[in-house]
Design an enzyme around this catalytic site. Structure first.
Site, PDB file in Angstrom:
ATOM      1  N   LYS A   9       0.874  -1.329  -0.022  1.00  0.00           N
ATOM      2  CA  LYS A   9       0.103  -0.098  -0.121  1.00  0.00           C
ATOM      3  C   LYS A   9       0.813   1.347  -0.044  1.00  0.00           C
ATOM      4  O   LYS A   9       0.633   2.304  -0.624  1.00  0.00           O
ATOM      5  CB  LYS A   9      -0.973  -0.027   1.121  1.00  0.00           C
ATOM      6  CG  LYS A   9      -1.882  -1.158   1.081  1.00  0.00           C
ATOM      7  CD  LYS A   9      -2.756  -1.334   2.498  1.00  0.00           C
ATOM      8  CE  LYS A   9      -3.596  -2.635   2.403  1.00  0.00           C
ATOM      9  NZ  LYS A   9      -4.249  -2.930   3.825  1.00  0.00           N
ATOM     10  N   GLN A  46      -5.135  -1.898   9.893  1.00  0.00           N
ATOM     11  CA  GLN A  46      -4.858  -3.624   9.040  1.00  0.00           C
ATOM     12  C   GLN A  46      -5.479  -4.530  10.152  1.00  0.00           C
ATOM     13  O   GLN A  46      -5.188  -4.496  11.021  1.00  0.00           O
ATOM     14  CB  GLN A  46      -3.307  -3.665   8.961  1.00  0.00           C
ATOM     15  CG  GLN A  46      -3.020  -4.737   8.109  1.00  0.00           C
ATOM     16  CD  GLN A  46      -3.590  -4.709   6.719  1.00  0.00           C
ATOM     17  OE1 GLN A  46      -3.671  -3.601   6.196  1.00  0.00           O
ATOM     18  NE2 GLN A  46      -3.877  -5.848   6.190  1.00  0.00           N
ATOM     19  N   ASP A  76     -11.333   2.574   4.459  1.00  0.00           N
ATOM     20  CA  ASP A  76     -11.856   1.022   4.587  1.00  0.00           C
ATOM     21  C   ASP A  76     -13.186   0.692   4.274  1.00  0.00           C
ATOM     22  O   ASP A  76     -13.711  -0.291   3.638  1.00  0.00           O
ATOM     23  CB  ASP A  76     -11.594   0.366   5.774  1.00  0.00           C
ATOM     24  CG  ASP A  76     -10.231  -0.701   5.550  1.00  0.00           C
ATOM     25  OD1 ASP A  76      -9.989  -0.915   4.569  1.00  0.00           O
ATOM     26  OD2 ASP A  76      -9.476  -0.755   6.639  1.00  0.00           O
TER      27      ASP A  76
END
Ligand code: GUN
Length: 283
Positions: A53, A97, A120
């Site tokens: 990322k 995460q 997200d």
């Protein structure tokens, strides 16, 4: 041979456009869009995903930071870090995460990131807005799959799409996005009886079950299009999906490779969500 639905041509088409948007919003805001990722503990797979990322963000001219926290961090410690990022005007997107250590409760965690910075799209406000068809962030993997299907010209309206798996991150939002695109959606999961009798009806089969090699040729309608969301590293180091690629390739018309299919699409969507956040942030 089936058509390989690889991510690379899709990225090649999207990246120049996204870069232009990054440049425009950098001019407007006086700084590049910034993604902050919180990584708790030292799960090796998560470390790889997070570094991918970061690399992609830099390539696109964005800012990126990874905040490493020890596996012994308490939920309170992580929550207060998230709260400071929520307040920080230089941060556009925040991502915690997964997976997290066991004492983190998903049902509490989803409320921590401010919905405005929730790239997200796990906050219940974004989930609700998405279901209602209101403007919202959409979860990265299912939205990335939709971009892939669009790029390859896969017709969805009126066709039978079957989703295997009902996670909050992939299966549930995937089924919803397909429904919004006018597909007729069959949704299967670990308690589904005679899975193959249902998956065999599908023109488009999307598998996000988290089980290596679950789907074999008995599950496939000849000529179907197959999207494999699974990623598993086997003991011999080989990376495979939820679909037995070698077995089904003779009967499908198109299929995503693993790796190089859905994974990079998730990252593309995360970058786009961060750019959208920067573009729409009130000053
Ligand atoms: N771990 C695996 N996939 C994801 C994702 O899409 N978002 C986050 N935050 N963690 C993940």
């Amino acid at each position: 041979m089936p058509t390989l639905l690889a991510a690379k041509p899709v990225l090649d088409a999207h990246h120049p456009r996204l870069k232009k948007r990054v440049e425009a919003v950098t001019k407007l805001r006086g700084r590049p869009p910034k993604l902050s990722v919180i990584l708790v503990g030292d799960d090796p797979a998560s470390q790889i995903y997070v570094s991918q990322k970061g690399k992609r963000a830099i390539e696109l001219g964005m800012q990126h930071e990874t905040i490493l926290m020890p596996a012994t961090s308490t939920p309170q410690e992580v929550r207060s870090k998230v709260a400071s990022l929520n307040q920080d005007p230089s941060v556009d997107g925040i991502l915690i995460q997964r997976p997290l250590p066991r004492d983190f409760r998903e049902e509490e965690l989803v409320y921590w990131v401010n919905p405005r910075k929730d790239v997200d799209a796990f906050h219940p406000e974004n989930t609700g807005r998405m279901i209602l068809g209101l403007p919202s962030f959409a979860p990265c993997t299912p939205s990335g799959v939709m971009k892939l299907l669009e790029h390859y010209g896969v017709e969805l309206s009126g066709r039978i799409a079957c989703v295997v798996g009902r996670s909050s991150i992939v299966g549930k939002p995937m089924a919803h996005l397909l429904l919004q695109a006018d597909a007729t959606v069959l949704h299967t999961h670990s308690k589904t009886r005679d899975l193959a009798s249902i998956t065999r009806q599908a023109d488009l089969l999307i598998v996000a079950a988290g089980k290596p090699g679950l789907i074999g040729k008995e599950h496939i309608k000849p000529g179907a299009i197959v999207i494999d969301v699974g990623v598993h590293r086997l003991k011999d180091g080989k990376v495979v999906g939820d679909v037995n690629f070698d077995e089904v390739q003779a009967i499908v018309s198109a299929i995503t490779p693993v790796p190089g299919g859905v994974g990079p699409m998730t990252i593309l969507q995360l970058m786009e969500n961060t750019v959208i956040s920067a573009e729409t942030m009130e000053t």
